[in-house]
Design a protein around this motif. Structure first.
Motif, PDB file in Angstrom:
ATOM      1  N   LYS A  68      28.454  11.555  13.776  1.00 55.42           N
ATOM      2  CA  LYS A  68      29.778  11.861  14.322  1.00 55.42           C
ATOM      3  C   LYS A  68      30.434  10.616  14.912  1.00 55.42           C
ATOM      4  CE  LYS A  68      28.875  16.727  15.373  1.00 55.42           C
ATOM      5  NZ  LYS A  68      28.748  17.744  16.455  1.00 55.42           N
ATOM      6  N   LYS A  69      29.644   9.766  15.534  1.00 55.17           N
ATOM      7  CA  LYS A  69      30.205   8.527  16.088  1.00 55.17           C
ATOM      8  C   LYS A  69      30.648   7.584  14.976  1.00 55.17           C
ATOM      9  CE  LYS A  69      27.602   8.680  20.437  1.00 55.17           C
ATOM     10  NZ  LYS A  69      26.887   9.935  20.175  1.00 55.17           N
ATOM     11  N   PHE A  70      29.906   7.555  13.867  1.00 62.04           N
ATOM     12  CA  PHE A  70      30.333   6.754  12.721  1.00 62.04           C
ATOM     13  C   PHE A  70      31.684   7.241  12.187  1.00 62.04           C
ATOM     14  CE2 PHE A  70      25.756   5.448  11.459  1.00 62.04           C
ATOM     15  CZ  PHE A  70      25.838   4.375  12.336  1.00 62.04           C
ATOM     16  N   VAL A  71      31.866   8.552  12.165  1.00 61.34           N
ATOM     17  CA  VAL A  71      33.143   9.110  11.701  1.00 61.34           C
ATOM     18  C   VAL A  71      34.273   8.717  12.635  1.00 61.34           C
ATOM     19  CG1 VAL A  71      34.395  11.257  11.259  1.00 61.34           C
ATOM     20  CG2 VAL A  71      32.026  11.029  10.502  1.00 61.34           C
ATOM     21  N   HIS A  72      34.011   8.738  13.939  1.00 61.18           N
ATOM     22  CA  HIS A  72      35.038   8.348  14.911  1.00 61.18           C
ATOM     23  C   HIS A  72      35.435   6.884  14.739  1.00 61.18           C
ATOM     24  CE1 HIS A  72      35.522  11.933  17.346  1.00 61.18           C
ATOM     25  NE2 HIS A  72      34.209  12.093  17.381  1.00 61.18           N
ATOM     26  N   VAL A  73      34.479   6.038  14.361  1.00 63.02           N
ATOM     27  CA  VAL A  73      34.784   4.621  14.175  1.00 63.02           C
ATOM     28  C   VAL A  73      35.586   4.413  12.893  1.00 63.02           C
ATOM     29  CG1 VAL A  73      33.788   2.345  13.759  1.00 63.02           C
ATOM     30  CG2 VAL A  73      32.805   3.823  15.501  1.00 63.02           C
ATOM     31  N   MET A  74      35.228   5.111  11.821  1.00 70.05           N
ATOM     32  CA  MET A  74      35.941   4.954  10.558  1.00 70.05           C
ATOM     33  C   MET A  74      37.345   5.546  10.620  1.00 70.05           C
ATOM     34  SD  MET A  74      33.842   3.172   8.981  1.00 70.05           S
ATOM     35  CE  MET A  74      34.752   3.013   7.452  1.00 70.05           C
ATOM     36  N   PRO A  91      24.167   1.316  17.128  1.00 72.60           N
ATOM     37  CA  PRO A  91      24.282  -0.146  17.148  1.00 72.60           C
ATOM     38  C   PRO A  91      23.025  -0.869  16.694  1.00 72.60           C
ATOM     39  CG  PRO A  91      25.302   0.777  19.096  1.00 72.60           C
ATOM     40  CD  PRO A  91      24.644   1.913  18.375  1.00 72.60           C
ATOM     41  N   LEU A  92      21.853  -0.321  17.033  1.00 74.31           N
ATOM     42  CA  LEU A  92      20.604  -0.956  16.604  1.00 74.31           C
ATOM     43  C   LEU A  92      20.453  -0.908  15.090  1.00 74.31           C
ATOM     44  CD1 LEU A  92      17.895  -2.271  17.309  1.00 74.31           C
ATOM     45  CD2 LEU A  92      16.939   0.036  17.571  1.00 74.31           C
ATOM     46  N   VAL A  93      20.761   0.247  14.488  1.00 68.78           N
ATOM     47  CA  VAL A  93      20.661   0.375  13.029  1.00 68.78           C
ATOM     48  C   VAL A  93      21.650  -0.561  12.345  1.00 68.78           C
ATOM     49  CG1 VAL A  93      21.021   1.962  11.100  1.00 68.78           C
ATOM     50  CG2 VAL A  93      19.794   2.737  13.137  1.00 68.78           C
ATOM     51  N   LEU A  94      22.875  -0.637  12.863  1.00 72.16           N
ATOM     52  CA  LEU A  94      23.877  -1.521  12.263  1.00 72.16           C
ATOM     53  C   LEU A  94      23.490  -2.986  12.399  1.00 72.16           C
ATOM     54  CD1 LEU A  94      27.142   0.244  13.485  1.00 72.16           C
ATOM     55  CD2 LEU A  94      26.171   0.274  11.190  1.00 72.16           C
ATOM     56  N   CYS A  95      22.936  -3.339  13.553  1.00 70.43           N
ATOM     57  CA  CYS A  95      22.538  -4.727  13.772  1.00 70.43           C
ATOM     58  C   CYS A  95      21.405  -5.126  12.830  1.00 70.43           C
ATOM     59  CB  CYS A  95      22.123  -4.914  15.230  1.00 70.43           C
ATOM     60  SG  CYS A  95      21.674  -6.599  15.668  1.00 70.43           S
ATOM     61  N   VAL A  96      20.424  -4.254  12.680  1.00 68.80           N
ATOM     62  CA  VAL A  96      19.304  -4.545  11.777  1.00 68.80           C
ATOM     63  C   VAL A  96      19.782  -4.627  10.323  1.00 68.80           C
ATOM     64  CG1 VAL A  96      17.127  -3.659  10.878  1.00 68.80           C
ATOM     65  CG2 VAL A  96      17.573  -3.575  13.325  1.00 68.80           C
ATOM     66  N   SER A  97      20.650  -3.693   9.937  1.00 70.75           N
ATOM     67  CA  SER A  97      21.152  -3.696   8.562  1.00 70.75           C
ATOM     68  C   SER A  97      21.952  -4.953   8.270  1.00 70.75           C
ATOM     69  CB  SER A  97      22.022  -2.451   8.326  1.00 70.75           C
ATOM     70  OG  SER A  97      21.294  -1.270   8.574  1.00 70.75           O
ATOM     71  N   SER A 147      30.171   0.548  27.184  1.00 68.64           N
ATOM     72  CA  SER A 147      30.834  -0.552  26.498  1.00 68.64           C
ATOM     73  C   SER A 147      29.967  -1.106  25.369  1.00 68.64           C
ATOM     74  CB  SER A 147      31.176  -1.665  27.496  1.00 68.64           C
ATOM     75  OG  SER A 147      31.822  -2.740  26.861  1.00 68.64           O
ATOM     76  N   LEU A 148      28.666  -1.253  25.616  1.00 68.12           N
ATOM     77  CA  LEU A 148      27.762  -1.708  24.555  1.00 68.12           C
ATOM     78  C   LEU A 148      27.760  -0.742  23.379  1.00 68.12           C
ATOM     79  CD1 LEU A 148      24.605  -3.025  26.468  1.00 68.12           C
ATOM     80  CD2 LEU A 148      26.406  -4.367  25.380  1.00 68.12           C
ATOM     81  N   CYS A 149      27.811   0.545  23.679  1.00 72.81           N
ATOM     82  CA  CYS A 149      27.819   1.555  22.619  1.00 72.81           C
ATOM     83  C   CYS A 149      29.062   1.410  21.747  1.00 72.81           C
ATOM     84  CB  CYS A 149      27.757   2.953  23.244  1.00 72.81           C
ATOM     85  SG  CYS A 149      27.957   4.318  22.078  1.00 72.81           S
ATOM     86  N   VAL A 150      30.225   1.267  22.365  1.00 73.95           N
ATOM     87  CA  VAL A 150      31.472   1.160  21.607  1.00 73.95           C
ATOM     88  C   VAL A 150      31.483  -0.110  20.769  1.00 73.95           C
ATOM     89  CG1 VAL A 150      33.962   0.868  21.805  1.00 73.95           C
ATOM     90  CG2 VAL A 150      32.781   2.553  23.221  1.00 73.95           C
ATOM     91  N   LEU A 151      31.138  -1.242  21.371  1.00 73.44           N
ATOM     92  CA  LEU A 151      31.150  -2.513  20.640  1.00 73.44           C
ATOM     93  C   LEU A 151      30.138  -2.510  19.498  1.00 73.44           C
ATOM     94  CD1 LEU A 151      31.413  -4.956  23.674  1.00 73.44           C
ATOM     95  CD2 LEU A 151      33.217  -4.391  22.056  1.00 73.44           C
ATOM     96  N   GLY A 152      28.986  -1.874  19.714  1.00 69.69           N
ATOM     97  CA  GLY A 152      27.973  -1.824  18.668  1.00 69.69           C
ATOM     98  C   GLY A 152      28.365  -0.925  17.516  1.00 69.69           C
ATOM     99  N   TYR A 153      28.912   0.256  17.813  1.00 70.35           N
ATOM    100  CA  TYR A 153      29.310   1.164  16.748  1.00 70.35           C
ATOM    101  C   TYR A 153      30.481   0.619  15.942  1.00 70.35           C
ATOM    102  CZ  TYR A 153      26.377   5.254  17.542  1.00 70.35           C
ATOM    103  OH  TYR A 153      25.309   6.114  17.591  1.00 70.35           O
ATOM    104  N   CYS A 154      31.351  -0.167  16.575  1.00 73.50           N
ATOM    105  CA  CYS A 154      32.508  -0.721  15.866  1.00 73.50           C
ATOM    106  C   CYS A 154      32.129  -1.879  14.952  1.00 73.50           C
ATOM    107  CB  CYS A 154      33.571  -1.164  16.868  1.00 73.50           C
ATOM    108  SG  CYS A 154      34.383   0.223  17.699  1.00 73.50           S
ATOM    109  N   VAL A 155      30.856  -2.239  14.875  1.00 69.03           N
ATOM    110  CA  VAL A 155      30.393  -3.199  13.877  1.00 69.03           C
ATOM    111  C   VAL A 155      30.260  -2.536  12.504  1.00 69.03           C
ATOM    112  CG1 VAL A 155      28.498  -4.815  13.317  1.00 69.03           C
ATOM    113  CG2 VAL A 155      29.222  -4.531  15.670  1.00 69.03           C
ATOM    114  N   LEU A 156      30.359  -1.213  12.458  1.00 68.15           N
ATOM    115  CA  LEU A 156      30.204  -0.480  11.201  1.00 68.15           C
ATOM    116  C   LEU A 156      31.139  -0.977  10.092  1.00 68.15           C
ATOM    117  CD1 LEU A 156      29.049   1.839   9.502  1.00 68.15           C
ATOM    118  CD2 LEU A 156      30.722   3.351  10.589  1.00 68.15           C
ATOM    119  N   PRO A 157      32.446  -1.157  10.319  1.00 67.65           N
ATOM    120  CA  PRO A 157      33.299  -1.670   9.231  1.00 67.65           C
ATOM    121  C   PRO A 157      32.847  -3.027   8.704  1.00 67.65           C
ATOM    122  CG  PRO A 157      34.654  -0.735  10.974  1.00 67.65           C
ATOM    123  CD  PRO A 157      33.255  -0.784  11.501  1.00 67.65           C
TER     124      PRO A 157
END
Length: 233
Positions: A68-74, A91-97, A147-157
């Protein structure tokens, strides 16, 4: 003498409490407060604890929350979903990927694999911490981990941009390939910046929003530059 004093004390106490035996509480006087326990006034969800649920249900619930958070970012819009139910799994999954995709083509090359992987981790996490501290010092109202959560999830794009660039590089690394990668990275860079500011804008003082947006701009610009200049070996 002592007996006389005792008798005097008894005589003095007698008239003082003599009328208490005749005092009674009338039934017409309402008694304030609620001492009874209501039956059936609470839902079963109030008694439900996540400690009692199966591991499978816990994993599926967390995966749905991350999705759901990924959808909110997209589809960025002003929402408190990322701030209310924050987590660092996404954010951890995105950073590792992103770190794995930024590694060189040769898996046996220590000079190409290790430092690149650590470099991505340092830039993402250290950069997010610096931006969060800057936001707090400027009067931000959200917590450190929100803040860390928002900045990390916004790395998705940008992670999606890295995936597209890897696919484009499979076809070649000419001028056309570079133009395609440039367009994709610029579009996803703007998407990440707009998404993060959409979630964090309301938590900053109106006269200091520019001072908060500028470090976010640099943060995602550095990651975008790493993606654009990546060339597999």
């Amino acid at each position: 003498m002592a007996a006389a004093e005792g008798g005097g004390a008894g005589a003095a106490a007698g008239p003082l409490f003599a009328g208490l035996a005749d005092v009674s509480i009338s039934e017409d006087i309402p008694v304030e407060g609620e001492i009874s326990v209501p039956v059936g006034s609470h839902s079963p969800d109030e008694d439900y604890s996540t400690l009692d649920e199966p591991v499978k249900d816990t994993i599926m619930r967390d995966l749905k929350a991350v999705g759901k958070k990924f959808v909110h970012v997209m589809y960025p819009k002003k929402s408190s979903a990322l701030l209310r139910d924050w987590d660092l799994w996404g954010p951890l999954v995105l950073c590792v990927s992103l770190a794995l995709m930024l590694q060189g083509g040769s898996a046996d090359s220590k000079e190409d694999g290790g430092p690149q992987f650590a470099e991505v981790f340092v830039i993402i996490w250290f950069g997010a911490v610096v931006i969060t501290l800057n936001s707090k010092l400027l009067g931000g109202t959200i917590s450190f981990f929100q803040s860390l959560c928002v900045l990390g999830y916004c790395v998705l794009p940008l992670t999606v941009a890295m995936l597209v660039c890897r696919l484009v590089l499979l076809a070649g690394s000419g001028t056309v390939s570079f133009i395609v990668r440039l367009i994709v990275v610029m579009a996803m860079f703007g998407w990440s910046t707009l998404a993060s500011t959409a979630f964090l804008a309301d938590s900053q003082p109106p006269n200091r929003k520019a001072l908060v947006v500028y470090p976010i701009f640099l943060f995602y610009f550095v990651i975008s530059w790493m993606i654009l200049t990546f060339t597999p070996q």
